[in-house]
Design a protein around this motif. Structure first.
Motif, PDB file in Angstrom:
ATOM      1  N   GLU A   1      45.837  60.778  60.000  1.00  0.00           N
ATOM      2  CA  GLU A   1      46.637  59.639  60.469  1.00  0.00           C
ATOM      3  C   GLU A   1      46.166  58.333  59.857  1.00  0.00           C
ATOM      4  OE1 GLU A   1      46.844  59.477  64.682  1.00  0.00           O
ATOM      5  OE2 GLU A   1      48.692  60.643  64.771  1.00  0.00           O
ATOM      6  N   SER A   2      44.903  58.283  59.448  1.00  0.00           N
ATOM      7  CA  SER A   2      44.366  57.065  58.838  1.00  0.00           C
ATOM      8  C   SER A   2      44.524  57.068  57.320  1.00  0.00           C
ATOM      9  CB  SER A   2      42.879  56.923  59.183  1.00  0.00           C
ATOM     10  OG  SER A   2      42.144  58.028  58.673  1.00  0.00           O
ATOM     11  N   MET A   3      45.145  58.124  56.777  1.00  0.00           N
ATOM     12  CA  MET A   3      45.289  58.240  55.332  1.00  0.00           C
ATOM     13  C   MET A   3      46.605  57.658  54.842  1.00  0.00           C
ATOM     14  SD  MET A   3      43.857  62.048  54.425  1.00  0.00           S
ATOM     15  CE  MET A   3      42.129  62.466  54.626  1.00  0.00           C
TER      16      MET A   3
ATOM     17  N   LEU B   1      56.382  58.241  54.933  1.00  0.00           N
ATOM     18  CA  LEU B   1      57.307  57.967  53.841  1.00  0.00           C
ATOM     19  C   LEU B   1      58.491  57.154  54.341  1.00  0.00           C
ATOM     20  CD1 LEU B   1      57.841  58.465  50.854  1.00  0.00           C
ATOM     21  CD2 LEU B   1      59.075  60.551  51.489  1.00  0.00           C
ATOM     22  N   ALA B   2      58.999  57.509  55.537  1.00  0.00           N
ATOM     23  CA  ALA B   2      60.118  56.759  56.116  1.00  0.00           C
ATOM     24  C   ALA B   2      59.700  55.329  56.426  1.00  0.00           C
ATOM     25  CB  ALA B   2      60.610  57.456  57.389  1.00  0.00           C
ATOM     26  N   GLU B   3      58.472  55.154  56.943  1.00  0.00           N
ATOM     27  CA  GLU B   3      57.962  53.811  57.230  1.00  0.00           C
ATOM     28  C   GLU B   3      57.830  53.007  55.946  1.00  0.00           C
ATOM     29  OE1 GLU B   3      54.324  54.591  59.207  1.00  0.00           O
ATOM     30  OE2 GLU B   3      55.245  54.985  61.166  1.00  0.00           O
ATOM     31  N   TRP B   4      57.346  53.663  54.891  1.00  0.00           N
ATOM     32  CA  TRP B   4      57.185  52.984  53.599  1.00  0.00           C
ATOM     33  C   TRP B   4      58.533  52.565  53.046  1.00  0.00           C
ATOM     34  CZ3 TRP B   4      58.846  54.363  48.633  1.00  0.00           C
ATOM     35  CH2 TRP B   4      58.313  53.603  47.587  1.00  0.00           C
ATOM     36  N   LYS B   5      59.530  53.440  53.131  1.00  0.00           N
ATOM     37  CA  LYS B   5      60.869  53.108  52.633  1.00  0.00           C
ATOM     38  C   LYS B   5      61.467  51.941  53.405  1.00  0.00           C
ATOM     39  CE  LYS B   5      62.212  57.605  50.748  1.00  0.00           C
ATOM     40  NZ  LYS B   5      63.141  58.765  50.884  1.00  0.00           N
TER      41      LYS B   5
ATOM     42  N   LEU C   1      49.706  57.822  51.845  1.00  0.00           N
ATOM     43  CA  LEU C   1      50.425  58.949  51.241  1.00  0.00           C
ATOM     44  C   LEU C   1      49.645  59.530  50.057  1.00  0.00           C
ATOM     45  CD1 LEU C   1      54.070  57.588  51.360  1.00  0.00           C
ATOM     46  CD2 LEU C   1      53.085  59.386  52.784  1.00  0.00           C
ATOM     47  N   ASP C   2      49.059  58.667  49.245  1.00  0.00           N
ATOM     48  CA  ASP C   2      48.280  59.134  48.096  1.00  0.00           C
ATOM     49  C   ASP C   2      47.055  59.928  48.535  1.00  0.00           C
ATOM     50  OD1 ASP C   2      50.048  57.974  46.346  1.00  0.00           O
ATOM     51  OD2 ASP C   2      48.901  56.109  46.155  1.00  0.00           O
ATOM     52  N   GLU C   3      46.397  59.463  49.603  1.00  0.00           N
ATOM     53  CA  GLU C   3      45.211  60.156  50.101  1.00  0.00           C
ATOM     54  C   GLU C   3      45.569  61.526  50.679  1.00  0.00           C
ATOM     55  OE1 GLU C   3      42.385  56.350  51.328  1.00  0.00           O
ATOM     56  OE2 GLU C   3      43.784  57.188  52.790  1.00  0.00           O
ATOM     57  N   LEU C   4      46.744  61.605  51.315  1.00  0.00           N
ATOM     58  CA  LEU C   4      47.197  62.899  51.828  1.00  0.00           C
ATOM     59  C   LEU C   4      47.373  63.903  50.698  1.00  0.00           C
ATOM     60  CD1 LEU C   4      49.815  61.918  54.567  1.00  0.00           C
ATOM     61  CD2 LEU C   4      47.661  63.107  54.930  1.00  0.00           C
ATOM     62  N   ASP C   5      47.971  63.441  49.601  1.00  0.00           N
ATOM     63  CA  ASP C   5      48.182  64.321  48.452  1.00  0.00           C
ATOM     64  C   ASP C   5      46.847  64.760  47.840  1.00  0.00           C
ATOM     65  OD1 ASP C   5      50.918  64.189  48.734  1.00  0.00           O
ATOM     66  OD2 ASP C   5      51.126  62.471  47.381  1.00  0.00           O
ATOM     67  N   GLU C   6      45.902  63.835  47.765  1.00  0.00           N
ATOM     68  CA  GLU C   6      44.606  64.141  47.162  1.00  0.00           C
ATOM     69  C   GLU C   6      43.812  65.146  47.993  1.00  0.00           C
ATOM     70  OE1 GLU C   6      42.593  60.466  46.679  1.00  0.00           O
ATOM     71  OE2 GLU C   6      43.962  59.693  45.143  1.00  0.00           O
ATOM     72  N   ASN C   7      43.948  65.082  49.323  1.00  0.00           N
ATOM     73  CA  ASN C   7      43.148  65.935  50.203  1.00  0.00           C
ATOM     74  C   ASN C   7      43.937  67.125  50.754  1.00  0.00           C
ATOM     75  OD1 ASN C   7      40.430  64.313  50.796  1.00  0.00           O
ATOM     76  ND2 ASN C   7      42.110  62.846  50.716  1.00  0.00           N
ATOM     77  N   GLU C   8      45.081  67.384  50.168  1.00  0.00           N
ATOM     78  CA  GLU C   8      45.954  68.450  50.678  1.00  0.00           C
ATOM     79  C   GLU C   8      45.253  69.800  50.715  1.00  0.00           C
ATOM     80  OE1 GLU C   8      50.542  70.024  49.985  1.00  0.00           O
ATOM     81  OE2 GLU C   8      49.566  68.727  48.511  1.00  0.00           O
TER      82      GLU C   8
ATOM     83  N   MET D   1      55.008  66.728  58.582  1.00  0.00           N
ATOM     84  CA  MET D   1      55.762  65.852  59.493  1.00  0.00           C
ATOM     85  C   MET D   1      55.209  64.437  59.435  1.00  0.00           C
ATOM     86  SD  MET D   1      56.384  68.256  62.844  1.00  0.00           S
ATOM     87  CE  MET D   1      57.074  66.879  63.746  1.00  0.00           C
ATOM     88  N   TYR D   2      53.882  64.350  59.420  1.00  0.00           N
ATOM     89  CA  TYR D   2      53.272  63.020  59.360  1.00  0.00           C
ATOM     90  C   TYR D   2      53.557  62.353  58.030  1.00  0.00           C
ATOM     91  CZ  TYR D   2      49.776  59.352  59.498  1.00  0.00           C
ATOM     92  OH  TYR D   2      49.159  58.137  59.466  1.00  0.00           O
ATOM     93  N   ARG D   3      53.551  63.144  56.931  1.00  0.00           N
ATOM     94  CA  ARG D   3      53.849  62.592  55.608  1.00  0.00           C
ATOM     95  C   ARG D   3      55.280  62.034  55.566  1.00  0.00           C
ATOM     96  NH1 ARG D   3      52.625  66.663  52.795  1.00  0.00           N
ATOM     97  NH2 ARG D   3      50.690  66.010  51.782  1.00  0.00           N
TER      98      ARG D   3
END
Length: 256
Positions: free
Chosen positions: A65-67, A95-99, A69-76, A89-91
């Motif tokens: 939750e503290s990551m 993403l919706a918040e970023w858009k 989008l880029d960090e999520l991809d890196e630590n997938e 779901m969190y991603r």
């Protein structure tokens, strides 16, 4: 439940195995006649395992939750298969918040429009969008000054749509005496209008004063704590008062 009904049920339960997994026993447990069913060792172990899994999932949630989008991809690769659904779901949520943020911050400059663009750019600007439209003409010094100020404010408030249009191009036969003119809209509805040079205070208009005025209409969220023009007005009034003769001075002149 009446006393005789309770007595009857107690009489019936004397012939029932209280640990039997039956619908009747479930009813008696809800009524409080039978004690809660004792859990088997398997059920106790299963419940403990579920609690452990839940705690582990919560710890993973706190991490991602503290990551970004880029960090999520890196630590997938570090997440287990069980957590991937929750992470996805969190991603999608991030993403919706970023858009949404990108949409609100997608302006950042003053855009020139014509009368044909008016409905699209103003009336159909979008949900929650504030629009500031400046009607101007080339060769009018105050219009030029306001365009400069609006360019600065557009960069400072990219979530607000700033537009400009040559007055007669946007509104045929619009009188020059009304220039400059600023219209403020929210979701296609006019919220404020500033018409003519006197409203803006002439060529002494500061960008902070224009920012404050637009903030009063709701078009921008300023970080100014008070009207910057008020300080100028206060100084002007103090200057005027200091030049006026006091009552004591007037009495002295009359005695002489």
């Amino acid at each position: 439940m009446t006393p005789w009904q309770h007595k009857l049920i107690c009489h019936q339960t004397a012939y029932i195995d209280p640990n039997a997994d039956t619908e009747w026993n479930d009813i008696l447990r809800k009524k409080g006649v039978l004690p809660p069913k004792e859990k088997t060792q398997d059920e106790v172990e299963e419940e403990a395992l579920e609690k452990q899994i839940l705690l582990e999932q919560e710890s993973v949630v706190k991490i991602y939750e503290s990551m970004t989008l880029d960090e999520l991809d890196e630590n997938e690769d570090d997440f287990s298969e069980e957590d991937e659904a929750a992470i996805e779901m969190y991603r999608q949520k991030r993403l919706a918040e970023w858009k949404a943020t990108q949409i609100k911050n997608c302006f950042g400059e003053v855009v020139e429009i014509s009368g044909q663009d008016y409905i699209k750019e103003v009336n159909k600007a979008g949900e929650g969008i504030w629009v500031v439209l400046h009607l101007y003409k080339q060769g009018v010094p105050l219009c030029t000054l306001i365009n400069q100020h609006l360019s600065e404010l557009a960069r400072k408030f990219p979530q607000t749509k700033f537009l400009k249009s040559i007055s007669t191009t946007c509104i045929p036969n619009y009188p020059d005496r009304n220039l400059p003119t600023i219209f403020v809209y929210h979701e296609g509805e006019m919220k404020a209008q500033y018409i003519g040079p006197l409203v803006f205070g002439g060529m002494n208009l500061k960008v902070e004063e224009l920012e404050w005025r637009l903030s009063e209409s709701g078009a921008v969220k300023t970080d100014l704590e008070e009207n910057p023009k008020k300080e100028i007005e206060d100084k002007l009034m103090s200057s005027i008062r200091s030049t006026l003769p006091t009552r004591k001075d007037s009495d002295s002149e009359e005695e002489n």
